[in-house]
Design an enzyme around this catalytic site. Structure first.
Site, PDB file in Angstrom:
ATOM      1  N   CYS A 129       0.603  -1.213  -0.039  1.00 57.69           N
ATOM      2  CA  CYS A 129      -0.123   0.170   0.061  1.00 57.69           C
ATOM      3  C   CYS A 129       0.910   1.245  -0.066  1.00 57.69           C
ATOM      4  O   CYS A 129       0.215   2.253  -0.361  1.00 57.69           O
ATOM      5  CB  CYS A 129      -1.020  -0.072   1.216  1.00 57.69           C
ATOM      6  SG  CYS A 129      -1.954  -1.360   1.248  1.00 57.69           S
ATOM      7  N   HIS A 264      -3.275   6.636   2.110  1.00 58.47           N
ATOM      8  CA  HIS A 264      -3.465   5.393   1.751  1.00 58.47           C
ATOM      9  C   HIS A 264      -5.091   5.252   2.220  1.00 58.47           C
ATOM     10  O   HIS A 264      -5.354   5.312   3.614  1.00 58.47           O
ATOM     11  CB  HIS A 264      -2.635   4.382   2.207  1.00 58.47           C
ATOM     12  CG  HIS A 264      -3.304   3.126   1.944  1.00 58.47           C
ATOM     13  ND1 HIS A 264      -3.759   2.608   0.761  1.00 58.47           N
ATOM     14  CD2 HIS A 264      -3.318   1.980   2.814  1.00 58.47           C
ATOM     15  CE1 HIS A 264      -4.241   1.251   0.762  1.00 58.47           C
ATOM     16  NE2 HIS A 264      -3.849   1.010   2.210  1.00 58.47           N
ATOM     17  N   ASN A 295     -10.167  -0.649  -0.411  1.00 60.88           N
ATOM     18  CA  ASN A 295      -8.778  -0.500  -0.376  1.00 60.88           C
ATOM     19  C   ASN A 295      -8.157  -1.022  -1.489  1.00 60.88           C
ATOM     20  O   ASN A 295      -7.922  -2.332  -1.563  1.00 60.88           O
ATOM     21  CB  ASN A 295      -8.383  -1.102   0.955  1.00 60.88           C
ATOM     22  CG  ASN A 295      -6.960  -1.103   1.161  1.00 60.88           C
ATOM     23  OD1 ASN A 295      -5.973  -1.038   0.403  1.00 60.88           O
ATOM     24  ND2 ASN A 295      -6.440  -1.183   2.570  1.00 60.88           N
TER      25      ASN A 295
HETATM   26  N1  COA Z   1     -18.472  -8.514  10.453  1.00 66.19           N
HETATM   27  C1  COA Z   1     -18.892  -8.451  11.652  1.00 66.19           C
HETATM   28  N2  COA Z   1     -18.282  -8.337  12.337  1.00 66.19           N
HETATM   29  C2  COA Z   1     -17.040  -8.752  12.568  1.00 66.19           C
HETATM   30  C3  COA Z   1     -16.069  -8.654  11.375  1.00 66.19           C
HETATM   31  C4  COA Z   1     -16.950  -8.852  10.201  1.00 66.19           C
HETATM   32  N3  COA Z   1     -16.449  -8.734   8.894  1.00 66.19           N
HETATM   33  N4  COA Z   1     -15.014  -9.056  11.391  1.00 66.19           N
HETATM   34  C5  COA Z   1     -14.907  -8.983  12.938  1.00 66.19           C
HETATM   35  N5  COA Z   1     -16.058  -8.867  13.441  1.00 66.19           N
HETATM   36  C6  COA Z   1     -16.255  -8.928  15.157  1.00 66.19           C
HETATM   37  C7  COA Z   1     -15.385  -9.522  15.613  1.00 66.19           C
HETATM   38  O1  COA Z   1     -15.628 -10.791  15.884  1.00 66.19           O
HETATM   39  C8  COA Z   1     -15.348  -8.717  17.117  1.00 66.19           C
HETATM   40  O2  COA Z   1     -16.368  -9.227  17.882  1.00 66.19           O
HETATM   41  P1  COA Z   1     -16.381  -9.168  19.293  1.00 66.19           P
HETATM   42  O3  COA Z   1     -16.155  -8.052  19.776  1.00 66.19           O
HETATM   43  O4  COA Z   1     -17.576 -10.102  19.861  1.00 66.19           O
HETATM   44  O5  COA Z   1     -15.301 -10.227  19.690  1.00 66.19           O
HETATM   45  C9  COA Z   1     -15.751  -7.314  16.487  1.00 66.19           C
HETATM   46  O6  COA Z   1     -16.145  -7.476  15.454  1.00 66.19           O
HETATM   47  C10 COA Z   1     -14.211  -6.499  16.631  1.00 66.19           C
HETATM   48  O7  COA Z   1     -13.422  -7.191  15.682  1.00 66.19           O
HETATM   49  P2  COA Z   1     -12.206  -6.619  15.558  1.00 66.19           P
HETATM   50  O8  COA Z   1     -11.167  -7.528  14.813  1.00 66.19           O
HETATM   51  O9  COA Z   1     -11.176  -5.934  16.523  1.00 66.19           O
HETATM   52  O10 COA Z   1     -12.581  -5.507  14.469  1.00 66.19           O
HETATM   53  P3  COA Z   1     -11.999  -4.012  14.302  1.00 66.19           P
HETATM   54  O11 COA Z   1     -12.576  -2.813  14.694  1.00 66.19           O
HETATM   55  O12 COA Z   1     -10.594  -4.012  14.417  1.00 66.19           O
HETATM   56  O13 COA Z   1     -12.313  -3.815  12.508  1.00 66.19           O
HETATM   57  C11 COA Z   1     -11.057  -4.041  10.642  1.00 66.19           C
HETATM   58  C12 COA Z   1     -11.595  -4.737  11.831  1.00 66.19           C
HETATM   59  C13 COA Z   1     -10.378  -5.136   9.559  1.00 66.19           C
HETATM   60  C14 COA Z   1     -12.030  -3.265   9.892  1.00 66.19           C
HETATM   61  C15 COA Z   1      -9.842  -3.107  11.138  1.00 66.19           C
HETATM   62  O14 COA Z   1      -9.154  -3.896  12.191  1.00 66.19           O
HETATM   63  C16 COA Z   1      -9.005  -2.404  10.194  1.00 66.19           C
HETATM   64  O15 COA Z   1      -9.283  -1.762   9.340  1.00 66.19           O
HETATM   65  N6  COA Z   1      -7.340  -2.882  10.268  1.00 66.19           N
HETATM   66  C17 COA Z   1      -6.753  -2.109   9.576  1.00 66.19           C
HETATM   67  C18 COA Z   1      -6.781  -2.646   8.204  1.00 66.19           C
HETATM   68  C19 COA Z   1      -6.084  -2.164   7.149  1.00 66.19           C
HETATM   69  O16 COA Z   1      -5.783  -0.953   7.137  1.00 66.19           O
HETATM   70  N7  COA Z   1      -5.465  -3.003   6.376  1.00 66.19           N
HETATM   71  C20 COA Z   1      -4.718  -2.647   5.189  1.00 66.19           C
HETATM   72  C21 COA Z   1      -3.402  -1.802   5.790  1.00 66.19           C
HETATM   73  S1  COA Z   1      -2.808  -1.336   4.256  1.00 66.19           S
END
Ligand code: COA
Length: 339
Positions: A129, A264, A295
């Site tokens: 990215c 990004h 993304n």
């Molecule tokens: N749909 C619904 N619920 C989901 C889910 C989905 N696709 N993925 C995870 N969950 C749930 C989890 O089970 C968790 O539930 P719980 O609280 O009951 O255990 C809750 O949502 C939070 O999960 P978490 O993984 O902590 O979510 P988050 O708030 O961190 O969001 C992302 C997930 C991927 C959106 C986030 O972590 C993110 O954007 N990370 C960076 C990604 C990124 O930028 N990547 C590219 C870099 S270049």
């Protein structure tokens, strides 16, 4: 202490332009719009959750027979048009991608040939990215060092080929597309110093599940790209704001001097957090292309730039801070003058 042996002759070296600038930007978005509902056919999630946690409403997926090279060439044509240049004037083609499905050869020589930049220097870079910002840094140094005149920098991804559509942690994030810009000589500064680096200790946080060797030798699935979302999120939010600030400082620019902030497009919440940490005033337009494009890794910054210029959200000739960060982990940021 090392002593340099006396040379009988002095080497001739190149010197380039005083400065460089971005001459034009172009983008290519595949036709097919993919909704959150369609993504949720394969994962236990909802449109509402995806919107709230990532800001993504739709993304584009390329057609099955549409390649990284096809998309890169389409974006390159747009960038050439925007710069008012012809392909024969391009001396170098840099393609930033992690989804060209050939280990070798790179996509760049094929793209160069396809657009008519025959015999141009052409190579790929793998900086995920952050690839586009790495490409801009290289192009700037090449133009100023005299090893290139006009450099076509392309960020392109077909992430739909490398996403596990059943993986709840990543299936909703990625999209396909290509963005390109052309860096050429300038009498006035058009690209500020790049602040860049890496943290290889976190390489596992965004990675293909298996190496090609595992695929050959093991009974493993397709090596999709997956990530440890929360850890990447924390890194992006805490470690990237100081990098963006350093790019401003090194360019001698204050937040209030900016016309646009083009980070990004990883997650809308990461964008919001960076805006807050950098204390960007309200008049600074913020790229939010992720809502409709997802993304697209290396393509996200040039695609967002093109949208902001085309819509009039950011002014031609304005000052923009751009920052790329991702798998590696790697990052790069610079202030640029918009074409
Ligand atoms: N749909 C619904 N619920 C989901 C889910 C989905 N696709 N993925 C995870 N969950 C749930 C989890 O089970 C968790 O539930 P719980 O609280 O009951 O255990 C809750 O949502 C939070 O999960 P978490 O993984 O902590 O979510 P988050 O708030 O961190 O969001 C992302 C997930 C991927 C959106 C986030 O972590 C993110 O954007 N990370 C960076 C990604 C990124 O930028 N990547 C590219 C870099 S270049």
């Amino acid at each position: 202490m090392t002593t340099i042996p006396q040379q009988r002759r002095t080497l001739t070296t190149t010197t380039g332009a005083a400065y460089s600038r971005i001459w034009g930007v172009g983008g290519y978005r595949p036709e097919r719009v993919v909704t959150n509902e369609e993504i949720c056919e394969h994962i236990d999630s909802s449109d509402q959750w995806i919107r709230e946690r990532s800001g993504i409403i739709t993304r584009r997926f390329a057609a099955a027979d549409e390649t990284v090279v096809d998309m890169a060439a389409a974006a390159a044509h747009e960038a050439l048009r925007s710069a008012g240049l012809t392909a024969s004037q391009i001396s170098t083609v840099i393609v930033a991608t992690v989804t060209h499905p050939y280990q070798t050869p790179g996509a760049a020589p094929i793209v160069a040939e396809r657009i008519g930049a025959t015999s141009a220097v052409a190579f790929d870079i793998s900086a995920a990215c952050a690839g586009y910002c790495h490409g801009i840094a290289l192009a700037n140094d090449m133009v100023r060092g005299g090893s290139a005149t006009f450099v076509l920098v392309i960020g392109v991804e077909k992430l739909s080929d490398f996403t596990d559509k059943t993986d709840r942690g990543s299936a909703f994030i990625f999209g396909d597309g290509a963005g390109a810009s052309i860096v050429g000589p300038s009498d006035v500064p058009g690209i500020g110093p790049t602040v860049w680096g890496s943290d290889g200790s976190k390489w596992k946080t965004i990675s293909q599940r298996h190496s090609w060797i595992d695929v050959r030798d093991g009974d493993v699935d397709w090596p999709a790209i997956t990530m440890e979302g929360p850890e990447v999120f924390r890194w992006a939010v805490w470690a990237m704001a100081p990098i963006a600030q350093a790019a401003l400082d090194q360019a001698g620019i204050k937040a209030e001097d900016l016309d646009a902030f083009i980070p990004h497009q990883a997650n809308m919440r990461i964008i919001d957090s960076l805006v807050k940490k950098l204390k960007l005033p309200d008049h600074v337009a913020v790229a939010r292309d992720i809502a409709e494009t997802g993304n697209t890794s290396a393509a996200s910054i040039p695609l967002a730039t093109q949208r902001m210029l085309d819509s009039g959200e950011a002014p031609h000739g304005g000052l923009a801070l751009q920052i790329g960060f991702g798998a590696g982990l790697v990052y790069a940021a610079q202030v640029v003058v918009l074409p």
